[in-house]
Design an enzyme around this catalytic site. Structure first.
Site, PDB file in Angstrom:
ATOM      1  N   HIS A  95      -7.370  -5.706  -0.995  1.00  0.00           N
ATOM      2  CA  HIS A  95      -6.226  -4.793  -1.038  1.00  0.00           C
ATOM      3  C   HIS A  95      -4.930  -5.586  -0.936  1.00  0.00           C
ATOM      4  CE1 HIS A  95      -3.916  -1.241  -0.721  1.00  0.00           C
ATOM      5  NE2 HIS A  95      -3.832  -1.185   0.595  1.00  0.00           N
ATOM      6  N   SER A 101       0.837  -1.191   0.000  1.00  0.00           N
ATOM      7  CA  SER A 101       0.000   0.000   0.000  1.00  0.00           C
ATOM      8  C   SER A 101       0.878   1.248   0.000  1.00  0.00           C
ATOM      9  CB  SER A 101      -0.964  -0.056   1.191  1.00  0.00           C
ATOM     10  OG  SER A 101      -1.970   0.909   1.073  1.00  0.00           O
ATOM     11  N   ASP A 139      -8.472  -4.331  -6.520  1.00  0.00           N
ATOM     12  CA  ASP A 139      -8.039  -3.579  -5.343  1.00  0.00           C
ATOM     13  C   ASP A 139      -8.845  -2.288  -5.201  1.00  0.00           C
ATOM     14  OD1 ASP A 139      -6.524  -2.060  -3.411  1.00  0.00           O
ATOM     15  OD2 ASP A 139      -4.812  -3.361  -3.852  1.00  0.00           O
TER      16      ASP A 139
END
Length: 514
Positions: free
Chosen positions: A483, A227, A453
């Protein structure tokens, strides 16, 4: 304000063209401050602090290996390497394999910005057991996070009220109240953490990682960024391309977007994930309890959110589930397909007048534990984002953009658009429109994008590959949901990532895992 585009728990960012160029003239080698020769005092890890989320001390790994913690000193201001220092909290699990097979340390950043690596790495430690055969697994609380001089803004009782506010105003009075609440929150950050907030930009954390590399005794930085951690890794590669070892970027931030563009991309990403959830629920053999068709599922959610605006329902006593809390709870549930069953259960309960599950999901987004204590993930998130992101948006500008955001996502458009006000009246100017991640001369970096995602939409992976430069980024696609990709457990993704980190085998660019 709670906003998944700000938790790059979700992931958007912009770091520091301006700061990069400003610091380029300064020494990037902290030898002047004698910090590269510091010896880390590794000890058994204590229980996480309140700012890290609380809870028990990390349990030993399978086989009995203990997690160890230490504090590394780094310059508070990298422009003044001989000045004040800041303590960076570290955690490690030593390699389980033979010493002659050990590659070095593998440093993890799990995103946020604002997430505590000291608490997150042990929570996922078993997932990385194979990697531990050749690496010491290492993570850290970035500056401003958790035990690394964590940014402090409001107290727990004030945060309960703050996260209950109407974050999607409908008129001038509600807009004025929202702006006032954000200003008060940001003023509290400056009042309580004024010394650290000028020094929490992504470039600062990247320089901390290079010091970490040296203190740990590694010639190259081996890295696993997830991320926002992909943005941090990209900024590191830009600043220190010759020091990049084997690196993985998973759940990839688009480094070409400013904060508005990133918020709009996330609106599309979360809407796609909600669409996929609705299709999945209604395609099962048994009846979907929240609607008969995908369109009906989304229509019922929209009605629930509209009703909650004027009439909240009981949540986690004594708090009520508001429209804002329900929206953030639904967003949180879309981070993993494993959470979809909780979304279904939470919606069923909410339709019956019980908002507890959706509120617990919202609490998870905001870093609130069952005892009512908040970690500093949201405070740190705002501090890093506002240090990185140059744009400052006005209510009038947000209002002008609402049609575009609503077209991107009927469910999340308003929520993410108004989230652009997070840096209103922030005490520190933002560094740049977007980060510079160009890294000519770097070793290959494996960039893994997930087509489903919500928080870091798939298109960001290709943009990262292009921005890193020719011969650096190697794209791998996972056709999945949620994610990130590695922690999905997909054998193809794991095989490619493990093959590169453990054996140096770079997968063919354009590889697709299903």
């Amino acid at each position: 304000m709670p906003n998944p585009s700000r938790p790059r728990v979700a992931a958007l960012a912009a770091a520091a063209l301006v700061m990069t160029s400003a610091l380029a003239a300064c020494s990037s080698d902290p030898k002047d401050a004698d910090l590269t020769s510091q010896a880390l005092n590794w000890k058994d890890c204590p229980a996480p602090s309140e700012s890290e989320g609380g809870g028990p001390a990390p349990s030993p790994l399978p086989g009995g290996a203990a997690w160890q913690c230490a504090t590394m000193k780094a310059p508070l201001d990298w422009g003044k390497p001989k000045g004040d220092t800041i303590g960076i909290a570290l955690i490690r699990a030593k390699s389980s394999g033979a010493e002659d097979k050990r590659i070095g340390s593998l440093i993890f950043n799990f995103g946020g910005p604002g997430g505590s690596g000291v608490t997150t790495l042990p929570a996922f430690g078993n997932d990385y057991a194979k990697l531990r055969t050749r690496y010491d697994l290492v993570s850290f609380d970035p500056r401003g996070v958790g035990r690394s001089d964590g940014v402090k803004c409001k107290n727990d009782q004030q945060l309960d009220k703050y996260f209950q506010q109407d974050a999607m105003p409908d008129d001038a009075a509600e807009t004025k109240e929202l702006v006032g609440n954000i200003t008060q929150f940001n003023d509290a950050c400056e009042r309580n953490s004024g010394k650290v907030i000028p020094h929490v930009a992504t470039t600062d954390a990247a320089r901390d990682m290079d010091l970490m590399r040296q203190v740990l005794g590694d010639d190259k930085l081996h890295y696993f960024g997830i991320s926002y951690g992909t943005e941090l890794g990209g900024v590191y590669a830009h600043l220190f391309p010759k020091k990049v070892g084997r690196a993985i970027f998973d759940g990839v931030v688009d480094p070409t977007e400013n904060s508005e563009e990133g918020s709009l991309s996330q609106a599309k990403g979360f809407q796609l994930a909600l669409d996929n959830y609705a299709k999945d629920c209604t395609s099962k053999v048994e009846d979907c309890p929240v609607g008969d068709t995908p369109e009906q599922v989304k229509a019922k959610i929209a009605k629930l959110l509209k009703d909650l605006e004027s009439k909240p329902i009981p949540g986690v006593f004594p708090r009520e589930l508001t429209q804002t809390a329900a929206t953030s709870g639904i967003a949180q549930s879309l981070y993993s397909k494993d959470f979809w069953e909780y979304l279904t259960e939470g919606l069923v309960q909410a339709y019956e007048g019980d908002g507890k599950i959706l509120m617990l999901l919202s609490d998870s987004m905001n870093g609130r534990n069952e005892n009512g204590q908040y970690s500093n993930i949201q405070a740190a998130n705002v501090a890093v984002n506002c240090a990185d992101d140059k744009p400052r948006y006005t209510p009038a500008y947000v209002e002008s953009k609402l049609p575009e955001f609503r077209a991107a996502s009927p469910q999340f458009g308003d929520y993410l658009a108004w989230g652009m006000l997070s840096c209103t009246d922030w005490a520190v100017p933002g560094a740049a429109e977007h980060p510079d991640v160009s890294a000519p001369g770097s070793a290959p970096i494996l960039v893994v994008g997930n087509t489903g995602d919500p928080a870091t939409p798939y298109e960001g992976a290709r943009k990262m590959v292009d921005a890193l430069g020719k011969g650096v980024g190697v794209e791998l696609t996972y056709e999945g949901q949620g994610h990130g990709s590695y922690d999905s457990g997909n054998k193809c993704v794991r095989g490619a990532v493990d093959g590169y980190l453990l054996n140096g085998t770079v997968p063919k660019a354009g590889t697709v895992c299903k």
